[in-house]
Design a protein around this motif. Structure first.
Motif, PDB file in Angstrom:
ATOM      1  N   THR A   2     -19.061   9.863 -12.573  1.00 17.96           N
ATOM      2  CA  THR A   2     -18.089   9.094 -11.921  1.00 17.96           C
ATOM      3  C   THR A   2     -16.778   9.825 -11.467  1.00 17.96           C
ATOM      4  OG1 THR A   2     -16.832   7.033 -12.053  1.00 17.96           O
ATOM      5  CG2 THR A   2     -19.029   6.826 -12.798  1.00 17.96           C
ATOM      6  N   GLY A   3     -15.736   9.417 -12.018  1.00 15.98           N
ATOM      7  CA  GLY A   3     -14.627  10.021 -11.450  1.00 15.98           C
ATOM      8  C   GLY A   3     -14.189   9.144 -10.096  1.00 15.98           C
ATOM      9  N   ILE A   4     -14.736   8.076  -9.799  1.00 11.30           N
ATOM     10  CA  ILE A   4     -14.519   7.420  -8.723  1.00 11.30           C
ATOM     11  C   ILE A   4     -13.425   6.233  -9.150  1.00 11.30           C
ATOM     12  CG2 ILE A   4     -15.108   5.876  -6.906  1.00 11.30           C
ATOM     13  CD1 ILE A   4     -16.006   8.785  -6.477  1.00 11.30           C
ATOM     14  N   VAL A   5     -12.683   5.952  -8.530  1.00 13.84           N
ATOM     15  CA  VAL A   5     -11.611   4.912  -8.816  1.00 13.84           C
ATOM     16  C   VAL A   5     -11.405   3.845  -7.787  1.00 13.84           C
ATOM     17  CG1 VAL A   5      -8.954   4.870  -9.669  1.00 13.84           C
ATOM     18  CG2 VAL A   5     -10.244   6.678 -10.252  1.00 13.84           C
ATOM     19  N   ILE A   6     -10.956   2.701  -8.213  1.00 15.03           N
ATOM     20  CA  ILE A   6     -10.561   1.753  -7.211  1.00 15.03           C
ATOM     21  C   ILE A   6      -9.146   1.425  -7.497  1.00 15.03           C
ATOM     22  CG2 ILE A   6     -10.505  -0.638  -6.243  1.00 15.03           C
ATOM     23  CD1 ILE A   6     -13.417  -0.736  -7.164  1.00 15.03           C
ATOM     24  N   ALA A   7      -8.277   1.959  -6.645  1.00 18.79           N
ATOM     25  CA  ALA A   7      -6.684   1.530  -6.574  1.00 18.79           C
ATOM     26  C   ALA A   7      -6.187   0.271  -5.803  1.00 18.79           C
ATOM     27  CB  ALA A   7      -5.904   2.884  -6.316  1.00 18.79           C
ATOM     28  N   GLN A   8      -5.580  -0.642  -6.235  1.00 20.96           N
ATOM     29  CA  GLN A   8      -5.151  -1.760  -5.564  1.00 20.96           C
ATOM     30  C   GLN A   8      -3.658  -1.789  -5.449  1.00 20.96           C
ATOM     31  OE1 GLN A   8      -6.672  -4.811  -7.881  1.00 20.96           O
ATOM     32  NE2 GLN A   8      -8.828  -4.515  -6.495  1.00 20.96           N
ATOM     33  N   THR A   9      -3.175  -2.294  -4.151  1.00 23.64           N
ATOM     34  CA  THR A   9      -1.771  -2.794  -3.878  1.00 23.64           C
ATOM     35  C   THR A   9      -1.866  -3.874  -3.347  1.00 23.64           C
ATOM     36  OG1 THR A   9       0.562  -1.896  -3.329  1.00 23.64           O
ATOM     37  CG2 THR A   9      -1.484  -1.252  -1.720  1.00 23.64           C
ATOM     38  N   THR A  10      -0.557  -4.594  -3.059  1.00 22.51           N
ATOM     39  CA  THR A  10      -0.589  -5.799  -2.278  1.00 22.51           C
ATOM     40  C   THR A  10       0.700  -5.641  -1.363  1.00 22.51           C
ATOM     41  OG1 THR A  10       0.971  -6.968  -3.906  1.00 22.51           O
ATOM     42  CG2 THR A  10      -1.646  -7.344  -4.068  1.00 22.51           C
ATOM     43  N   ILE A  11       0.439  -6.437  -0.084  1.00 22.67           N
ATOM     44  CA  ILE A  11       1.658  -6.404   0.638  1.00 22.67           C
ATOM     45  C   ILE A  11       1.526  -7.830   1.575  1.00 22.67           C
ATOM     46  CG2 ILE A  11       0.153  -5.444   2.541  1.00 22.67           C
ATOM     47  CD1 ILE A  11       3.045  -3.570   3.038  1.00 22.67           C
ATOM     48  N   ASP A  12       2.963  -8.245   2.103  1.00 24.79           N
ATOM     49  CA  ASP A  12       2.951  -9.549   2.921  1.00 24.79           C
ATOM     50  C   ASP A  12       2.921  -9.567   3.979  1.00 24.79           C
ATOM     51  OD1 ASP A  12       5.296  -8.407   3.560  1.00 24.79           O
ATOM     52  OD2 ASP A  12       6.740  -9.590   2.575  1.00 24.79           O
ATOM     53  N   ASP A  13       2.260  -8.436   4.745  1.00 20.45           N
ATOM     54  CA  ASP A  13       2.059  -8.412   6.312  1.00 20.45           C
ATOM     55  C   ASP A  13       0.661  -7.885   6.494  1.00 20.45           C
ATOM     56  OD1 ASP A  13       2.306  -6.695   8.696  1.00 20.45           O
ATOM     57  OD2 ASP A  13       3.683  -8.560   8.980  1.00 20.45           O
ATOM     58  N   GLU A  14      -0.082  -8.621   7.422  1.00 22.06           N
ATOM     59  CA  GLU A  14      -1.438  -8.125   7.580  1.00 22.06           C
ATOM     60  C   GLU A  14      -1.463  -6.661   8.334  1.00 22.06           C
ATOM     61  OE1 GLU A  14      -5.581  -9.707   9.467  1.00 22.06           O
ATOM     62  OE2 GLU A  14      -3.740 -10.749   9.823  1.00 22.06           O
ATOM     63  N   ASN A  15      -0.550  -6.741   9.445  1.00 22.43           N
ATOM     64  CA  ASN A  15      -0.370  -5.506  10.036  1.00 22.43           C
ATOM     65  C   ASN A  15      -0.092  -4.104   9.152  1.00 22.43           C
ATOM     66  OD1 ASN A  15      -1.399  -6.393  12.661  1.00 22.43           O
ATOM     67  ND2 ASN A  15       0.546  -7.158  13.044  1.00 22.43           N
ATOM     68  N   GLN A  16       0.800  -4.557   8.284  1.00 29.20           N
ATOM     69  CA  GLN A  16       1.269  -3.248   7.348  1.00 29.20           C
ATOM     70  C   GLN A  16       0.090  -3.182   6.441  1.00 29.20           C
ATOM     71  OE1 GLN A  16       4.939  -4.899   5.650  1.00 29.20           O
ATOM     72  NE2 GLN A  16       6.070  -3.345   6.832  1.00 29.20           N
ATOM     73  N   ALA A  17      -0.586  -3.993   5.969  1.00 24.35           N
ATOM     74  CA  ALA A  17      -1.819  -3.796   5.326  1.00 24.35           C
ATOM     75  C   ALA A  17      -2.788  -2.849   5.860  1.00 24.35           C
ATOM     76  CB  ALA A  17      -2.689  -5.062   4.976  1.00 24.35           C
ATOM     77  N   LYS A  18      -3.275  -3.355   7.215  1.00 25.93           N
ATOM     78  CA  LYS A  18      -4.145  -2.329   7.958  1.00 25.93           C
ATOM     79  C   LYS A  18      -3.263  -0.952   8.213  1.00 25.93           C
ATOM     80  CE  LYS A  18      -5.782  -6.072  10.729  1.00 25.93           C
ATOM     81  NZ  LYS A  18      -6.179  -6.917  11.956  1.00 25.93           N
ATOM     82  N   THR A  19      -2.283  -0.767   8.344  1.00 28.12           N
ATOM     83  CA  THR A  19      -1.521   0.438   8.424  1.00 28.12           C
ATOM     84  C   THR A  19      -1.677   1.262   7.184  1.00 28.12           C
ATOM     85  OG1 THR A  19      -0.034  -0.200  10.262  1.00 28.12           O
ATOM     86  CG2 THR A  19       0.673   1.653   8.980  1.00 28.12           C
ATOM     87  N   LEU A  20      -1.246   0.697   5.997  1.00 29.01           N
ATOM     88  CA  LEU A  20      -1.593   1.381   4.646  1.00 29.01           C
ATOM     89  C   LEU A  20      -3.022   1.736   4.545  1.00 29.01           C
ATOM     90  CD1 LEU A  20       0.795  -0.488   2.369  1.00 29.01           C
ATOM     91  CD2 LEU A  20       1.040   1.743   2.983  1.00 29.01           C
ATOM     92  N   ALA A  21      -3.975   0.794   4.901  1.00 29.97           N
ATOM     93  CA  ALA A  21      -5.427   1.157   4.790  1.00 29.97           C
ATOM     94  C   ALA A  21      -5.776   2.352   5.489  1.00 29.97           C
ATOM     95  CB  ALA A  21      -6.282   0.021   4.789  1.00 29.97           C
ATOM     96  N   ARG A  22      -5.427   2.343   6.939  1.00 37.28           N
ATOM     97  CA  ARG A  22      -5.769   3.319   7.965  1.00 37.28           C
ATOM     98  C   ARG A  22      -5.176   4.733   7.482  1.00 37.28           C
ATOM     99  NH1 ARG A  22      -8.145   4.327  12.640  1.00 37.28           N
ATOM    100  NH2 ARG A  22      -8.773   2.408  13.086  1.00 37.28           N
ATOM    101  N   GLY A  23      -3.924   4.709   7.041  1.00 35.61           N
ATOM    102  CA  GLY A  23      -3.148   6.054   6.955  1.00 35.61           C
ATOM    103  C   GLY A  23      -4.052   6.664   5.615  1.00 35.61           C
ATOM    104  N   ALA A  24      -4.317   5.936   4.509  1.00 36.45           N
ATOM    105  CA  ALA A  24      -4.865   6.542   3.506  1.00 36.45           C
ATOM    106  C   ALA A  24      -6.206   7.382   3.927  1.00 36.45           C
ATOM    107  CB  ALA A  24      -4.859   5.508   2.386  1.00 36.45           C
ATOM    108  N   VAL A  25      -6.825   6.700   4.733  1.00 36.67           N
ATOM    109  CA  VAL A  25      -8.214   6.927   5.014  1.00 36.67           C
ATOM    110  C   VAL A  25      -8.236   8.511   6.105  1.00 36.67           C
ATOM    111  CG1 VAL A  25     -10.403   6.400   6.170  1.00 36.67           C
ATOM    112  CG2 VAL A  25      -9.637   4.918   4.645  1.00 36.67           C
ATOM    113  N   GLU A  26      -7.337   7.890   7.051  1.00 40.60           N
ATOM    114  CA  GLU A  26      -7.058   9.177   7.972  1.00 40.60           C
ATOM    115  C   GLU A  26      -6.768  10.443   6.994  1.00 40.60           C
ATOM    116  OE1 GLU A  26      -4.003   7.536  10.846  1.00 40.60           O
ATOM    117  OE2 GLU A  26      -5.817   6.977  11.923  1.00 40.60           O
ATOM    118  N   GLY A  27      -5.580  10.328   5.835  1.00 42.49           N
ATOM    119  CA  GLY A  27      -5.325  11.396   5.341  1.00 42.49           C
ATOM    120  C   GLY A  27      -6.459  11.828   4.155  1.00 42.49           C
ATOM    121  N   ARG A  28      -7.529  11.142   4.101  1.00 45.31           N
ATOM    122  CA  ARG A  28      -8.641  11.603   3.098  1.00 45.31           C
ATOM    123  C   ARG A  28      -8.270  11.423   1.872  1.00 45.31           C
ATOM    124  NH1 ARG A  28     -12.878  13.708   6.277  1.00 45.31           N
ATOM    125  NH2 ARG A  28     -13.832  14.423   4.693  1.00 45.31           N
ATOM    126  N   LEU A  29      -7.133  10.444   1.528  1.00 41.74           N
ATOM    127  CA  LEU A  29      -6.932   9.966   0.285  1.00 41.74           C
ATOM    128  C   LEU A  29      -7.504   9.012  -0.442  1.00 41.74           C
ATOM    129  CD1 LEU A  29      -2.877   9.836   0.982  1.00 41.74           C
ATOM    130  CD2 LEU A  29      -4.164  11.797  -0.251  1.00 41.74           C
TER     131      LEU A  29
END
Length: 120
Positions: A2-29
């Motif tokens: 394994t070495g695989i992890v699920i990390a979670q955060t919450t945010i009060d705006d759907e568009n900001q959630a999409k931005t945080l999701a996309r940015g992490a994937v684009e950065g290969r994080l």
């Protein structure tokens, strides 16, 4: 594996959630990020009880990339104290877990994001 992890955060705006999701994937994080919500949350903040509507972002990443992902989310997040919790993945499809590991590996110098040699 394994070495695989699920990390979670919450945010009060759907568009900001999409931005945080996309940015992490684009950065290969993270290999991927799921967004759940909206849902109601009740919490204690600065001496009072608050109720809000939020979205949860669940990142799939590796333990090797976790600290960098956490620092990036904290830097990008508008909350004073963003939720940041991690859950170890103790098993799963070997193919899926391998995919998460591959997608969070930075390309070698001279290779593009897909792992192919970069065009000259």
């Amino acid at each position: 594996m394994t070495g695989i992890v699920i990390a979670q955060t919450t945010i009060d705006d759907e568009n900001q959630a999409k931005t945080l999701a996309r940015g992490a994937v684009e950065g290969r994080l993270a290999a991927c990020a799921h967004i759940d919500g909206p849902f109601s949350t009740v919490y204690r903040w600065q001496g009072g009880i608050e109720t809000a509507r939020e979205w949860r972002i669940s990142y799939k990443t590796t333990s090797d990339r976790l600290a960098e992902l956490g620092a990036w989310v904290t830097e990008q997040h508008p909350y004073d104290v963003p939720e940041w919790i991690t859950l170890p993945v103790t098993g799963g499809s070997e193919a899926y877990l391998s995919w998460v590991a591959e997608e969070t590996t930075e390309p070698e110098v001279g290779q593009d994001q897909e792992g192919a040699p970069a065009a000259s």
